[in-house]
Design a protein around this motif. Sequence first.
Motif, PDB file in Angstrom:
ATOM      1  N   ASN A  32       0.840  -1.187   0.000  1.00 46.59           N
ATOM      2  CA  ASN A  32       0.000   0.000   0.000  1.00 46.59           C
ATOM      3  C   ASN A  32       0.878   1.240   0.000  1.00 46.59           C
ATOM      4  OD1 ASN A  32       1.015   0.183   2.549  1.00 46.59           O
ATOM      5  ND2 ASN A  32      -0.932  -0.072   3.607  1.00 46.59           N
ATOM      6  N   ASN A  33       0.256   2.386   0.140  1.00 41.33           N
ATOM      7  CA  ASN A  33       1.001   3.634   0.045  1.00 41.33           C
ATOM      8  C   ASN A  33       2.000   3.800   1.188  1.00 41.33           C
ATOM      9  OD1 ASN A  33      -0.433   4.308  -2.243  1.00 41.33           O
ATOM     10  ND2 ASN A  33      -2.042   5.379  -1.107  1.00 41.33           N
ATOM     11  N   ASP A  34       1.782   3.104   2.294  1.00 43.31           N
ATOM     12  CA  ASP A  34       2.680   3.221   3.440  1.00 43.31           C
ATOM     13  C   ASP A  34       3.812   2.202   3.395  1.00 43.31           C
ATOM     14  OD1 ASP A  34       1.101   5.266   4.445  1.00 43.31           O
ATOM     15  OD2 ASP A  34      -0.217   3.872   5.504  1.00 43.31           O
ATOM     16  N   GLY A  35       3.876   1.405   2.344  1.00 43.88           N
ATOM     17  CA  GLY A  35       4.929   0.416   2.225  1.00 43.88           C
ATOM     18  C   GLY A  35       4.694  -0.832   3.043  1.00 43.88           C
ATOM     19  N   TRP A  36       3.472  -1.043   3.498  1.00 45.88           N
ATOM     20  CA  TRP A  36       3.162  -2.220   4.322  1.00 45.88           C
ATOM     21  C   TRP A  36       2.886  -3.417   3.432  1.00 45.88           C
ATOM     22  CZ3 TRP A  36      -2.409  -3.518   5.558  1.00 45.88           C
ATOM     23  CH2 TRP A  36      -2.502  -4.710   6.284  1.00 45.88           C
ATOM     24  N   THR A  37       3.554  -4.521   3.700  1.00 46.24           N
ATOM     25  CA  THR A  37       3.330  -5.769   2.986  1.00 46.24           C
ATOM     26  C   THR A  37       2.601  -6.739   3.913  1.00 46.24           C
ATOM     27  OG1 THR A  37       5.360  -5.466   1.713  1.00 46.24           O
ATOM     28  CG2 THR A  37       4.389  -7.666   1.739  1.00 46.24           C
ATOM     29  N   PRO A  38       1.339  -7.035   3.677  1.00 43.14           N
ATOM     30  CA  PRO A  38       0.591  -7.941   4.559  1.00 43.14           C
ATOM     31  C   PRO A  38       1.212  -9.330   4.596  1.00 43.14           C
ATOM     32  CG  PRO A  38      -0.883  -6.764   3.072  1.00 43.14           C
ATOM     33  CD  PRO A  38       0.509  -6.511   2.582  1.00 43.14           C
ATOM     34  N   ARG A  39       1.221  -9.912   5.781  1.00 43.11           N
ATOM     35  CA  ARG A  39       1.770 -11.256   5.959  1.00 43.11           C
ATOM     36  C   ARG A  39       0.710 -12.258   6.386  1.00 43.11           C
ATOM     37  NH1 ARG A  39       4.712  -7.716   8.725  1.00 43.11           N
ATOM     38  NH2 ARG A  39       3.955  -8.550  10.718  1.00 43.11           N
ATOM     39  N   THR A  40      -0.488 -11.784   6.666  1.00 44.08           N
ATOM     40  CA  THR A  40      -1.556 -12.672   7.109  1.00 44.08           C
ATOM     41  C   THR A  40      -2.745 -12.578   6.156  1.00 44.08           C
ATOM     42  OG1 THR A  40      -2.587 -10.973   8.504  1.00 44.08           O
ATOM     43  CG2 THR A  40      -0.880 -12.347   9.519  1.00 44.08           C
ATOM     44  N   ARG A  41      -3.631 -13.547   6.271  1.00 42.64           N
ATOM     45  CA  ARG A  41      -4.824 -13.555   5.422  1.00 42.64           C
ATOM     46  C   ARG A  41      -5.690 -12.327   5.674  1.00 42.64           C
ATOM     47  NH1 ARG A  41      -9.731 -18.019   5.818  1.00 42.64           N
ATOM     48  NH2 ARG A  41     -11.080 -17.061   4.243  1.00 42.64           N
ATOM     49  N   LEU A  42      -5.851 -11.961   6.943  1.00 37.96           N
ATOM     50  CA  LEU A  42      -6.657 -10.794   7.275  1.00 37.96           C
ATOM     51  C   LEU A  42      -6.032  -9.522   6.709  1.00 37.96           C
ATOM     52  CD1 LEU A  42      -9.071  -9.559   8.747  1.00 37.96           C
ATOM     53  CD2 LEU A  42      -7.702  -9.492  10.838  1.00 37.96           C
ATOM     54  N   GLY A  43      -4.715  -9.421   6.803  1.00 33.17           N
ATOM     55  CA  GLY A  43      -4.038  -8.255   6.257  1.00 33.17           C
ATOM     56  C   GLY A  43      -4.231  -8.137   4.754  1.00 33.17           C
ATOM     57  N   VAL A  70      -7.703  -6.903   3.969  1.00 25.25           N
ATOM     58  CA  VAL A  70      -7.829  -5.466   4.203  1.00 25.25           C
ATOM     59  C   VAL A  70      -7.211  -4.692   3.051  1.00 25.25           C
ATOM     60  CG1 VAL A  70      -7.073  -3.557   5.677  1.00 25.25           C
ATOM     61  CG2 VAL A  70      -7.941  -5.654   6.716  1.00 25.25           C
ATOM     62  N   GLN A  71      -6.032  -5.111   2.618  1.00 19.22           N
ATOM     63  CA  GLN A  71      -5.359  -4.397   1.539  1.00 19.22           C
ATOM     64  C   GLN A  71      -6.105  -4.534   0.213  1.00 19.22           C
ATOM     65  OE1 GLN A  71      -1.413  -5.572  -0.127  1.00 19.22           O
ATOM     66  NE2 GLN A  71      -0.737  -3.693   0.892  1.00 19.22           N
ATOM     67  N   ASP A  72      -6.727  -5.693  -0.019  1.00 19.99           N
ATOM     68  CA  ASP A  72      -7.455  -5.910  -1.273  1.00 19.99           C
ATOM     69  C   ASP A  72      -8.830  -5.254  -1.271  1.00 19.99           C
ATOM     70  OD1 ASP A  72      -5.315  -7.360  -2.158  1.00 19.99           O
ATOM     71  OD2 ASP A  72      -6.174  -9.317  -1.678  1.00 19.99           O
ATOM     72  N   GLY A  73      -9.259  -4.734  -0.113  1.00 16.18           N
ATOM     73  CA  GLY A  73     -10.548  -4.073  -0.047  1.00 16.18           C
ATOM     74  C   GLY A  73     -11.706  -4.994   0.271  1.00 16.18           C
ATOM     75  N   ASP A  74     -11.422  -6.282   0.567  1.00 19.83           N
ATOM     76  CA  ASP A  74     -12.493  -7.211   0.937  1.00 19.83           C
ATOM     77  C   ASP A  74     -13.048  -6.883   2.321  1.00 19.83           C
ATOM     78  OD1 ASP A  74     -12.128  -8.586  -1.470  1.00 19.83           O
ATOM     79  OD2 ASP A  74     -10.591  -9.879  -0.593  1.00 19.83           O
ATOM     80  N   ILE A  75     -12.211  -6.320   3.187  1.00 20.67           N
ATOM     81  CA  ILE A  75     -12.627  -5.860   4.508  1.00 20.67           C
ATOM     82  C   ILE A  75     -12.306  -4.373   4.590  1.00 20.67           C
ATOM     83  CG2 ILE A  75     -12.116  -5.957   6.978  1.00 20.67           C
ATOM     84  CD1 ILE A  75     -11.760  -8.922   6.745  1.00 20.67           C
ATOM     85  N   THR A  76     -13.333  -3.579   4.869  1.00 24.10           N
ATOM     86  CA  THR A  76     -13.161  -2.126   4.829  1.00 24.10           C
ATOM     87  C   THR A  76     -13.420  -1.449   6.171  1.00 24.10           C
ATOM     88  OG1 THR A  76     -15.461  -1.873   4.108  1.00 24.10           O
ATOM     89  CG2 THR A  76     -13.774  -2.043   2.387  1.00 24.10           C
ATOM     90  N   SER A  77     -13.733  -2.203   7.213  1.00 20.73           N
ATOM     91  CA  SER A  77     -13.992  -1.602   8.527  1.00 20.73           C
ATOM     92  C   SER A  77     -13.460  -2.516   9.616  1.00 20.73           C
ATOM     93  CB  SER A  77     -15.494  -1.368   8.729  1.00 20.73           C
ATOM     94  OG  SER A  77     -16.191  -2.601   8.840  1.00 20.73           O
ATOM     95  N   MET A  78     -13.185  -1.928  10.776  1.00 16.34           N
ATOM     96  CA  MET A  78     -12.709  -2.721  11.908  1.00 16.34           C
ATOM     97  C   MET A  78     -13.786  -3.684  12.384  1.00 16.34           C
ATOM     98  SD  MET A  78     -10.335  -3.631  13.870  1.00 16.34           S
ATOM     99  CE  MET A  78      -9.106  -2.466  13.277  1.00 16.34           C
TER     100      MET A  78
END
Length: 217
Positions: free
Chosen positions: A5-16, A19-27
């Motif tokens: 993403n724009n912050d340079g975060w590379t997700p390492r988990t399924r949930l992450g 979130v990055q793919d936009g499948d989950i958009t809220s806490m």
Amino acid sequence: MSQRNNDGWTPRTRLGRMVQDGDITSMEQALESGLPLKEYELVDQLLPGLDDEVLDINMVQRMTDSGRRVKFRCVVAIGNRDGYLGYAEARDDQVGSAIQKAINVAKLNIISVDRGSGSWEDSAGGLNSLTRKAEGKAGSVTVEIMPAPQGLGLAAAPTVRNILELAGVQDAWTRSNGNTRTTVNLAKATYNALKNAAQSRTPRRAAAKQREGEVSE
């Protein structure tokens, strides 16, 4: 190829990744997914601008083979003041590092506070208080949080009040027992009370299935 993403975060988990793919958009969706929360960066994505409160900083000494080692223990609570709260303790050689470490761990301990109207006199759908009595324990300290009508405010000790304010609770009666001078246990007991209340509520999926069953009958 991993996505960033724009912050340079590379997700390492399924949930992450969800979130990055936009499948989950809220806490709310993230907590209801049932997937473990292991990356604090996704909390930054879903709940930007969280407030944090340093509740206690204490120096801890430990004897080792190489001599006496000194670390700082930091107790932190975070929240968006609108229904989400996190709590953590952390230790480090430097105060600043201990605070940042505690904030990151608190993000992994984020919970949704079960808020509601504190009295039948309040308007329906209010979120100023809790929906039911909450109780939590840590060490010798027990904290009870009781719903209160709108306008009462927070009848609580400073540490308890700070945590409730971060959670977005505006009106509540509280009662504490035990060695309440210990800030760590008092803060943790307050967090545990709100966590127990959140876990005791009926999950939305279960409630929806229950309503569907009643309709079919």
